[in-house]
Design an enzyme around this catalytic site. Structure first.
Site, PDB file in Angstrom:
ATOM      1  N   ARG A 153       0.813  -1.216   0.000  1.00 17.07           N
ATOM      2  CA  ARG A 153       0.000   0.000   0.000  1.00 17.07           C
ATOM      3  C   ARG A 153       0.849   1.270   0.000  1.00 17.07           C
ATOM      4  O   ARG A 153       0.320   2.374  -0.160  1.00 17.07           O
ATOM      5  CB  ARG A 153      -0.926   0.012   1.219  1.00 17.07           C
ATOM      6  CG  ARG A 153      -1.950  -1.098   1.239  1.00 17.07           C
ATOM      7  CD  ARG A 153      -2.810  -0.999   2.476  1.00 17.07           C
ATOM      8  NE  ARG A 153      -3.615   0.206   2.464  1.00 17.07           N
ATOM      9  CZ  ARG A 153      -4.890   0.256   2.093  1.00 17.07           C
ATOM     10  NH1 ARG A 153      -5.495  -0.835   1.702  1.00 17.07           N
ATOM     11  NH2 ARG A 153      -5.554   1.379   2.116  1.00 17.07           N
TER      12      ARG A 153
ATOM     13  N   ASN B  62      -3.926   8.225   6.707  1.00 17.18           N
ATOM     14  CA  ASN B  62      -4.077   7.958   5.280  1.00 17.18           C
ATOM     15  C   ASN B  62      -5.064   8.972   4.729  1.00 17.18           C
ATOM     16  O   ASN B  62      -6.064   9.288   5.379  1.00 17.18           O
ATOM     17  CB  ASN B  62      -4.646   6.556   5.029  1.00 17.18           C
ATOM     18  CG  ASN B  62      -3.694   5.457   5.431  1.00 17.18           C
ATOM     19  OD1 ASN B  62      -2.527   5.707   5.703  1.00 17.18           O
ATOM     20  ND2 ASN B  62      -4.196   4.235   5.467  1.00 17.18           N
ATOM     21  N   GLY B  63      -4.817   9.458   3.521  1.00 21.10           N
ATOM     22  CA  GLY B  63      -5.717  10.425   2.913  1.00 21.10           C
ATOM     23  C   GLY B  63      -5.018  11.734   2.628  1.00 21.10           C
ATOM     24  O   GLY B  63      -3.786  11.834   2.683  1.00 21.10           O
TER      25      GLY B  63
ATOM     26  N   LYS C 191       0.457  -3.325 -17.799  1.00 17.06           N
ATOM     27  CA  LYS C 191       1.312  -4.211 -17.004  1.00 17.06           C
ATOM     28  C   LYS C 191       2.781  -3.969 -17.338  1.00 17.06           C
ATOM     29  O   LYS C 191       3.637  -3.939 -16.451  1.00 17.06           O
ATOM     30  CB  LYS C 191       0.952  -5.683 -17.266  1.00 17.06           C
ATOM     31  CG  LYS C 191      -0.357  -6.107 -16.679  1.00 17.06           C
ATOM     32  CD  LYS C 191      -0.283  -6.188 -15.187  1.00 17.06           C
ATOM     33  CE  LYS C 191      -1.523  -5.720 -14.499  1.00 17.06           C
ATOM     34  NZ  LYS C 191      -2.111  -4.471 -14.752  1.00 17.06           N
TER      35      LYS C 191
ATOM     36  N   HIS D 151      -3.232   4.909 -38.666  1.00 20.86           N
ATOM     37  CA  HIS D 151      -3.707   6.254 -38.366  1.00 20.86           C
ATOM     38  C   HIS D 151      -2.771   6.973 -37.405  1.00 20.86           C
ATOM     39  O   HIS D 151      -3.221   7.759 -36.560  1.00 20.86           O
ATOM     40  CB  HIS D 151      -5.128   6.202 -37.811  1.00 20.86           C
ATOM     41  CG  HIS D 151      -6.126   5.666 -38.791  1.00 20.86           C
ATOM     42  ND1 HIS D 151      -6.699   6.436 -39.769  1.00 20.86           N
ATOM     43  CD2 HIS D 151      -6.619   4.412 -38.952  1.00 20.86           C
ATOM     44  CE1 HIS D 151      -7.522   5.698 -40.484  1.00 20.86           C
ATOM     45  NE2 HIS D 151      -7.486   4.458 -40.004  1.00 20.86           N
TER      46      HIS D 151
ATOM     47  N   LYS E 230      -0.875  -0.186  -4.160  1.00 25.48           N
ATOM     48  CA  LYS E 230      -1.939  -1.098  -4.579  1.00 25.48           C
ATOM     49  C   LYS E 230      -3.312  -0.443  -4.606  1.00 25.48           C
ATOM     50  O   LYS E 230      -4.013  -0.527  -5.594  1.00 25.48           O
ATOM     51  CB  LYS E 230      -1.948  -2.312  -3.650  1.00 25.48           C
ATOM     52  CG  LYS E 230      -2.964  -3.377  -4.021  1.00 25.48           C
ATOM     53  CD  LYS E 230      -2.612  -4.055  -5.332  1.00 25.48           C
ATOM     54  CE  LYS E 230      -3.552  -5.192  -5.654  1.00 25.48           C
ATOM     55  NZ  LYS E 230      -3.276  -5.756  -6.983  1.00 25.48           N
TER      56      LYS E 230
END
Length: 616
Positions: A27, A100-101, A493, A512, A611
C-alpha cells in the site's frame, strides 16, 4: 494508499506492528514509522525507504510498550524522508497521529497554527492534523481523558477538508487508541485481551479473522478489552462483526519469488472461485443472487454503465463488448475518476456497475455515490468482502479471487472479466439466448481453468521472449474488438513493472499514426486469435514487419501461419471469441513479469505506485 496498523494488548507491540506493516507494504513503501506508548512515555522511530529500514532502526532503538500505532507511507505531501514519515507529533510532543488520505486545506490551517506559535518539522498535511488535535486536547477541561481525546479528534476533523483514516495516541492515555475514517478505509481487529486498528485486514489476519469495518464519519475508541464506535454526532454507530474469508497463509508468497508470479499462477483457481455456485445447468444461465434484482427487473434495463479505474476499467471495457454482443443491451464504460465530474444522462431503466479490486478505490466509490445521487441502481463488482463499495452499493458480486498483494493486478482482472461474462450470460438468457446457447457458454466457461493451465506451462518460452526484448525502448500492444482492452491491459502491465514505455491500440488504428513509431528496437505485441478479424490482424502484422519492426504474436493453437512471419509466437487454446480476452491476457502478464525481472525491477513494489488508490 498508505497503511495503518495499531495494537493495544498485553504483548510487546513493536514486532506486531512491524509484521503488520510488512503485510501492508504493497500500500506504500516510501517511508515508515512506529510509535509506542510505554512506561517511558512515547517512543517514535521513523525511517525513509522500505519496512526493512524501519525494522533495523527499531532493532537499534528497542522501543517498548504494549500499545502502539504505525504507518507505511505513499507520499502525497513532501518527499520520502525521515522527517516526513509518520507518526507525526503535536506541538507538545505528547500526542501522535498516523494518517491515510489528504487534508486539502492543510496550508491555511498550518499558517493559522504558525501564527499561534506552533512549529512544524515536516512538509506533510498530516502534521497539521496532529497539531490541531493536540491543541484541542490541551484546551479541553473535560475530566475524563479518553473523552477529551475523542472530543479533540472530532473538533479537529470538523476543521479539515479532505479524506482521512487516522489512528491517534496520547502519552497520558496509555490504554487507549482513537481512530476515525472518511473516505479512507479503517477496520477494527477483535482479539481476546487485545485489539487492532488497521487500514486493511491483511495486517491483522495472522492474529484474528474477526473484524469490524468502519463507515465514513465513524470514530472508534479501542482498549484492551473492548471498543466503542460512534458517529461524528456522538451517537452509537451500527457495527457488524465480519469474518475474513482468507488466512494469513493465503497472503504469503510460498514457493514463488514474487507475489505477482504467484497470483498469475493462481488464476485457474481464482476463475473456479469466481464461477463456483453461479452456473445453473438446469436453467442454462448464470445465478447471481447478489444483484438483488429479479429477471423481471433486469429485463427492464435498457442501458448499462460500467465504471472503473486502471485494470478494472479495462475489465469493464471487455464487459461492454460482452454485454452488447451477448445480451444486446446498450452499454458504455466510464473512467470512474471522470464520472462524477460529468453530467451523465440516466433514466429509471439505467443500471450501473462499479468495478474495484479493493472496494475502496476513492474515484470508483465517488462514481458509485454520484450514480446513486442520480437515482441510478448501482451494483458493485469487488474482491474485498466488507469493503465500502460492498456495503454501500445496492447489491453486487464478489469475485472471490483471494488476497492480491502484487501491486500489478493479474488474477483480479481475469476474475472481473469472468464476472462480466457471467453477467452477459444472465442478461443474454433473459433477452434472446436459447437454452442451447446457454449450455454451450457454461461448457466453455467451465473449461477455462484447464486451458489457463496449458498457457502457464509455456512460462519458460515466454520468459525467453521477454529476455530477448527486455532492453527495448518501448512496446506497442495491438488488439481488436474485445481484445483491444486486453492490449491496453498488456501495455499497462508492461509499463507498471518494467518501466518500459508501452501503449495499447486497436490494430486497425496502426495506419492512423501509430505506425510512425515502428522501428527495429520497438517490438509490437499483436493479440491475433482465430476470430472474424484474424486476417485483418495478419495484414497489420505484415505492415509492421515491412518496416523492420519486431513482432510478438499471441494467437490460437493451430494458426501456425504466423510462424512464417515471426519466431516469437505464443499459442493459447481455442475458445469462443467472447472468452479470448481471459486467455490472451495470461501471456501478456507473464511477458511483463519476465521483462521486469530481466531488467532487475522490483516487481511487487514498482516505483511510485501503490496497490489501493484511496486518495484523489
Amino acid at each position: 494508499m498508505c497503511g495503518i496498523v495499531g495494537y493495544i494488548g498485553n504483548r510487546q507491540a513493536s514486532s506486531i506492528l512491524l509484521d503488520g506493516l510488512r503485510r501492508l507494504e504493497y500500500r506504500g513503501y516510501d517511508s515508515a514509522g512506529v510509535a509506542l506508548c510505554g512506561a517511558g512515555g512515547l517512543q517514535t522511530v521513523k525511517k525513509a525507504g522500505r519496512i526493512a529500514n524501519l525494522g533495523a532502526a527499531v532493532e537499534l532503538a528497542k522501543p517498548e510498550g504494549t500499545v502502539g500505532i504505525s504507518h507505511t507511507r505513499w507520499a502525497t505531501h513532501g518527499a520520502a524522508t525521515d522527517e516526513n514519515a509518520h507518526p507525526h507529533a503535536d506541538q507538545g510532543g505528547k500526542l501522535v497521529v498516523v494518517h491515510n488520505g489528504v487534508i486539502e486545506n492543510y496550508q491555511p490551517l498550518r499558517d493559522q497554527l504558525i501564527a499561534k506559535g506552533h512549529s512544524f518539522h515536516s512538509q506533510t498535511d498530516t502534521e497539521v492534523l496532529s497539531h490541531l488535535i493536540g491543541a484541542y486536547f490541551d484546551e479541553s477541561t473535560e475530566k475524563d481523558g479518553t473523552q477529551r481525546l475523542v472530543d479533540a479528534v472530532k473538533l479537529a476533523l470538523a476543521s479539515v477538508k479532505g479524506t482521512y483514516g487516522i489512528a491517534v495516541m496520547h502519552a497520558s492515555l496509555p490504554d487507549v487508541i482513537v481512530g476515525a475514517r472518511l473516505g479512507s478505509p479503517l477496520i477494527i481487529g477483535l482479539g481476546k485481551g487485545e485489539h487492532f486498528l488497521a487500514s486493511d485486514v491483511a495486517a491483522v489476519v495472522s492474529h484474528t479473522r474477526d473484524v469490524v469495518y468502519l463507515n465514513d464519519y465513524d470514530i472508534v475508541t479501542i482498549t484492551r478489552d473492548g471498543y466503542d464506535v460512534q458517529s461524528h454526532q456522538g451517537v452509537p454507530a451500527q457495527v457488524k462483526i465480519s469474518r475474513v474469508e482468507f488466512s494469513a497463509d493465503d497472503a504469503e508468497m510460498g514457493e514463488f519469488p514474487h507475489f505477482m508470479l504467484k497470483e498469475i499462477f493462481e488464476q485457474p483457481n481464482s476463475l473456479r472461485n469466481a464461477m463456483r455456485g453461479r452456473l445453473s445447468r438446469d436453467e442454462c444461465t448464470a445465478v447471481m443472487g447478489g444483484l438483488n434484482m429479479t429477471p423481471k427487473e433486469l429485463v427492464q434495463i435498457d442501458r448499462i454503465i460500467l465504471a472503473g479505474c486502471g485494470t478494472a476499467y479495462h475489465a469493464a471495457m471487455v464487459g461492454e463488448y460482452l454485454i452488447e454482443s451477448l445480451a444486446r443491451v446498450p452499454t458504455e464504460v466510464e473512467i470512474a475518476s471522470e464520472f462524477r465530474y460529468r453530467n451523465v444522462p440516466a433514466n429509471k431503466n439505467t443500471l450501473q456497475f462499479v468495478l474495484s479490486q479493493s472496494g475502496e478505490t476513492i474515484d470508483t466509490l465517488a462514481a458509485m455515490r454520484e450514480g446513486q445521487r442520480k437515482g441510478i441502481h448501482c451494483l458493485g463488482i469487488v474482491n474485498t468482502v466488507g469493503s465500502t463499495i460492498a456495503r454501500e452499493s445496492d447489491g453486487g458480486v464478489y469475485i472471490h479471487a483471494g488476497p492480491e498483494i502484487g501491486v500489478a493486478a493479474t488474477k483480479t482482472f481475469t476474475s472481473q472479466v469472468t464476472i462480466m461474462t457471467l453477467l452477459s450470460l444472465l442478461l443474454g438468457r433473459i433477452h434472446h439466448l436459447s437454452s442451447v446457447d446457454g449450455l454451450e457458454m457454461i461448457d466453455e466457461l467451465e473449461a477455462l481453468p484447464d486451458k489457463i493451465v496449458t498457457i502457464l506451462k509455456q512460462a519458460e518460452k515466454i520468459k525467453a521472449i521477454a529476455e530477448k526484448h527486455c532492453n527495448a525502448e518501448g512496446m506497442l500492444f495491438m488488439g481488436r474488438q474485445a481484445n483491444y482492452p486486453v492490449a491496453l491491459e498488456g501495455a499497462l502491465k508492461m509499463k507498471e513493472i518494467s518501466y518500459i514505455y508501452a501503449s495499447g491500440h486497436p490494430s486497425a488504428e496502426l495506419k492512423h499514426g501509430v505506425i510512425a513509431l515502428v522501428k527495429p528496437d520497438l517490438p509490437s505485441v499483436f493479440i491475433a486469435p482465430d476470430d472474424a478479424v484474424f486476417d485483418k490482424n495478419v495484414s497489420n502484422i505484415e505492415e509492421v514487419l515491412a518496416r523492420k519492426g519486431p513482432v510478438i504474436a499471441v494467437t490460437t493453437e493451430g494458426r501456425t501461419e504466423l510462424e512464417r512471419l515471426t519466431e516469437d509466437v505464443i499459442y493459447v487454446p481455442d475458445c469462443p471469441s467472447y472468452l479470448t480476452p481471459i486467455l490472451n491476457v495470461i501471456p501478456l502478464q507473464l511477458l511483463s513479469y519476465y521483462t521486469a525481472v530481466a531488467r532487475g525491477c522490483d516487481v511487487d513494489k514498482p516505483r511510485n505506485l501503490a496497490k489501493s488508490v484511496t486518495v484523489e
